[in-house]
Write an enzyme that holds these catalytic residues in place. Structure first.
Site, mmCIF file in Angstrom:
data_model
loop_
_atom_site.group_PDB
_atom_site.id
_atom_site.type_symbol
_atom_site.label_atom_id
_atom_site.label_comp_id
_atom_site.label_asym_id
_atom_site.label_seq_id
_atom_site.Cartn_x
_atom_site.Cartn_y
_atom_site.Cartn_z
ATOM 1 N N SER A 23 0.832 -1.211 0.000
ATOM 2 C CA SER A 23 0.000 0.000 0.000
ATOM 3 C C SER A 23 0.865 1.259 0.000
ATOM 4 O O SER A 23 0.590 2.232 -0.713
ATOM 5 C CB SER A 23 -0.883 0.021 1.254
ATOM 6 N N ARG A 27 1.478 4.287 -2.977
ATOM 7 C CA ARG A 27 1.237 5.702 -2.673
ATOM 8 C C ARG A 27 2.493 6.539 -2.892
ATOM 9 O O ARG A 27 2.418 7.706 -3.273
ATOM 10 C CB ARG A 27 0.715 5.832 -1.233
ATOM 11 N N GLY A 94 -6.183 -3.506 -7.697
ATOM 12 C CA GLY A 94 -7.311 -2.668 -7.282
ATOM 13 C C GLY A 94 -6.832 -1.350 -6.701
ATOM 14 O O GLY A 94 -7.460 -0.304 -6.894
ATOM 15 N N ARG A 122 -14.005 -6.464 -10.694
ATOM 16 C CA ARG A 122 -14.158 -5.946 -9.320
ATOM 17 C C ARG A 122 -14.965 -4.643 -9.317
ATOM 18 O O ARG A 122 -14.931 -3.877 -10.286
ATOM 19 C CB ARG A 122 -12.771 -5.753 -8.683
ATOM 20 N N SER A 167 -13.216 1.380 3.490
ATOM 21 C CA SER A 167 -12.265 1.025 2.434
ATOM 22 C C SER A 167 -11.259 2.147 2.257
ATOM 23 O O SER A 167 -11.627 3.276 1.917
ATOM 24 C CB SER A 167 -13.009 0.787 1.116
ATOM 25 N N ASP A 320 -6.770 -8.232 4.667
ATOM 26 C CA ASP A 320 -5.993 -9.071 3.746
ATOM 27 C C ASP A 320 -5.388 -10.290 4.445
ATOM 28 O O ASP A 320 -4.879 -11.198 3.778
ATOM 29 C CB ASP A 320 -4.879 -8.249 3.088
ATOM 30 N N LYS A 347 -12.436 -9.020 -3.157
ATOM 31 C CA LYS A 347 -10.978 -8.944 -3.282
ATOM 32 C C LYS A 347 -10.548 -9.609 -4.599
ATOM 33 O O LYS A 347 -11.384 -9.822 -5.462
ATOM 34 C CB LYS A 347 -10.319 -9.584 -2.058
ATOM 35 N N ARG A 351 -12.958 -14.249 -1.409
ATOM 36 C CA ARG A 351 -12.123 -15.016 -0.472
ATOM 37 C C ARG A 351 -12.930 -15.814 0.545
ATOM 38 O O ARG A 351 -12.361 -16.668 1.222
ATOM 39 C CB ARG A 351 -11.096 -14.093 0.209
ATOM 40 N N ARG A 393 -2.863 -14.022 -2.175
ATOM 41 C CA ARG A 393 -3.001 -14.282 -0.731
ATOM 42 C C ARG A 393 -3.500 -15.709 -0.468
ATOM 43 O O ARG A 393 -3.162 -16.306 0.546
ATOM 44 C CB ARG A 393 -3.899 -13.237 -0.078
HETATM 45 C C1 S3P Z 1 -5.580 -1.353 0.175
HETATM 46 C C2 S3P Z 1 -6.764 -1.379 0.853
HETATM 47 C C3 S3P Z 1 -7.557 -2.597 1.076
HETATM 48 C C4 S3P Z 1 -6.731 -3.848 0.867
HETATM 49 C C5 S3P Z 1 -5.898 -3.776 -0.367
HETATM 50 C C6 S3P Z 1 -4.953 -2.589 -0.323
HETATM 51 C C7 S3P Z 1 -4.895 -0.060 -0.027
HETATM 52 O O1 S3P Z 1 -8.637 -2.621 0.184
HETATM 53 O O2 S3P Z 1 -7.570 -4.987 0.829
HETATM 54 O O3 S3P Z 1 -5.130 -4.959 -0.530
HETATM 55 O O4 S3P Z 1 -3.699 -0.053 -0.365
HETATM 56 O O5 S3P Z 1 -5.546 0.966 0.159
HETATM 57 P P1 S3P Z 1 -10.005 -1.825 0.500
HETATM 58 O O6 S3P Z 1 -9.646 -0.422 0.685
HETATM 59 O O7 S3P Z 1 -10.874 -2.003 -0.696
HETATM 60 O O8 S3P Z 1 -10.559 -2.482 1.724
#
Ligand code: S3P
Length: 433
Positions: A23, A27, A94, A122, A167, A320, A347, A351, A393
């Site tokens: 994550s 960013r 995603g 998704r 989220s 996760d 996801k 899952r 995962r």
């Molecule tokens: C993430 C947020 C989560 C997580 C994903 C990474 C992120 O998803 O499951 O693997 O980097 O912001 P959600 O924000 O949809 O819950």
């Protein structure tokens, strides 16, 4: 198709250093690209998802250098990206899709985003709804609420968005668009999700604040921004990746493993709390703090685990890690109940279904529910052929199951671990005795 065979191990000893947080790596490329000046990123995760993010920004004119021990992002400023001359390929990611949509909503040129079959199925309405209500112009090209997405120029207004889901991807998309809006923007979520965007935006010079409310909801605020400024970022190890090795040491009798450089941000560390509730022996050493993000080394020893209930506001802090928790629960004594986790269905795979399929194949007693699962721990699992369904995962959680199971386990399409942990199997081999 790649198939990996996992044999039971006697014990696990030694140490592993956990690769960079996925994550935070995403960013750092995104904010570095829209900042002025150069951002230097160390311990960046070179997983397929983060490489998708790099690919997208390169196509919009950002020079991103991969040096042996760091990544240099030569940012273009908030309004300096240029129109790509092809579709932006977001792969399996995603996070790339949803966060970049917030940034692209503020640009003066159109873009199209598309990914692989899993990504393109998704749900994207969750970001289209708030972004379009800010004045963005995002359409689903197949009119099914999924990518491919077309993002056309619009003028963004500040909004308050009440998100129906906790989220971080939705929250981040809205906050990133808020940088380009004509007035402050805020997002309230039902429970606090990971806060890496808020922390990093502050580091890059944006005005961001978070209110934690007494009822467990949380509101993040962002002000419109003139420019962000390039930073030095040292990415902590990914607790979601560390979870596999923590679990491995807990499950294989006689193990003692030092898991180094684990990010411990409280919005991500729910897995450690669940381990403790299950009776895990985990010692925290060498704690430090950088860029608002905590990190530590964890000394993990084999433990006889017991069942627990995982529910409510902790869910976003371990979403996760649920496949791994489910495997641990099967080896534990007693019942584990996981609920309030309907997000598992959207996801990389559903899952609830893919964990249930894998655990049933290994002989576990698991009942899927609408928002989670119930597992009656039996203390052991039997080796089996496990479909990863191309979900990284699932592949990793069941590889760890295989280490502690009776007999051999096969992981089908095991190469999908490249999405978040390319060296996963090498690291696993290095600690097996
Ligand atoms: C993430 C947020 C989560 C997580 C994903 C990474 C992120 O998803 O499951 O693997 O980097 O912001 P959600 O924000 O949809 O819950």
């Amino acid at each position: 198709m790649s198939v990996r065979t996992i044999s039971p191990v006697k014990e696990l000893k030694g140490e592993v250093t956990i690769p960079g947080d996925k994550s935070i790596s995403h960013r750092s490329i995104m904010l570095g690209s829209i900042a002025l000046g150069t951002t230097e990123i160390t311990h960046f995760l070179e997983g397929a998802d983060c490489l998708s993010t790099i690919g997208c920004f390169r196509k919009m004119g950002v020079e991103i250098e991969r040096k042996p021990s760091s990544i240099l992002v030569h940012g273009k400023g908030l309004r300096g990206l240029r129109a790509p001359n092809e579709t932006l390929n977001v792969g399996n990611s995603g996070t790339t899709t949803r966060l970049i949509s917030g940034i692209l909503s503020g640009q003066s040129f159109p873009t199209v985003l598309s990914g692989d079959a899993s990504l393109n199925s998704r749900p994207m309405k969750r970001i289209m709804t708030p972004l379009n209500s800010m004045g963005a112009n995002i359409t689903s090209l197949n009119d099914n609420g999924c990518a491919p997405l077309c993002i056309e120029p619009g003028t963004l207004h500040g909004i308050h968005y009440q998100s129906p889901v906790a989220s971080a991807q939705v929250k981040s998309a809205v906050l990133l668009a808020g940088l380009y809006a004509d007035a402050p923007t805020s997002v309230t979520e039902p429970a606090l999700s990971r806060n890496h965007t808020e922390l990093m935006l502050q580091g890059f010079g944006a005005y961001v604040a978070t209110d934690l409310h007494a009822d467990g909801t949380a509101t993040a605020h962002v002000e419109p921004c003139e420019e962000l400024y390039g930073q030095q970022i040292c990415v902590p190890g990914d607790i979601s990746s560390a979870a596999y090795f923590i679990a491995a040491a807990l499950l294989v009798p006689g193990s003692e493993l030092l898991v180094k450089n684990v990010g411990t941000n409280f919005t991500r560390a729910g897995f450690l709390k669940v381990c403790k509730a299950m009776g895990a022996d985990i010692e925290t050493i060498n704690q430090s703090f950088e860029g608002g993000e905590g990190r530590a080394d964890l000394l993990v020893r084999f433990s006889q685990l017991k069942g627990t209930t995982v529910e409510g506001d902790i869910i976003p802090t371990l979403i996760d890690e649920i496949p791994m928790i489910a495997v641990m629960a099967a080896f534990a004594e007693g019942t584990t109940v996981i609920k309030d986790a309907a997000e598992l269905k959207v996801k990389e795979t559903n899952r609830i279904d893919t964990v249930t399929a894998g655990l049933k194949a290994m002989g576990a007693d698991i009942t899927p529910t609408e928002d989670g699962m119930i597992i009656e721990g039996t203390g052991h699992l039997s080796g089996a052929s496990i479909q990863s369904f191309l979900d990284h995962r699932i592949a990793m959680a069941f590889s760890i199951a295989g280490l502690a199971a009776d007999g051999e386990t096969e992981i089908v399409d095991s190469q999908c671990v490249d999405v978040s942990y390319p060296e996963f199997f090498d690291t696993l081999d290095s600690i097996a005795v």
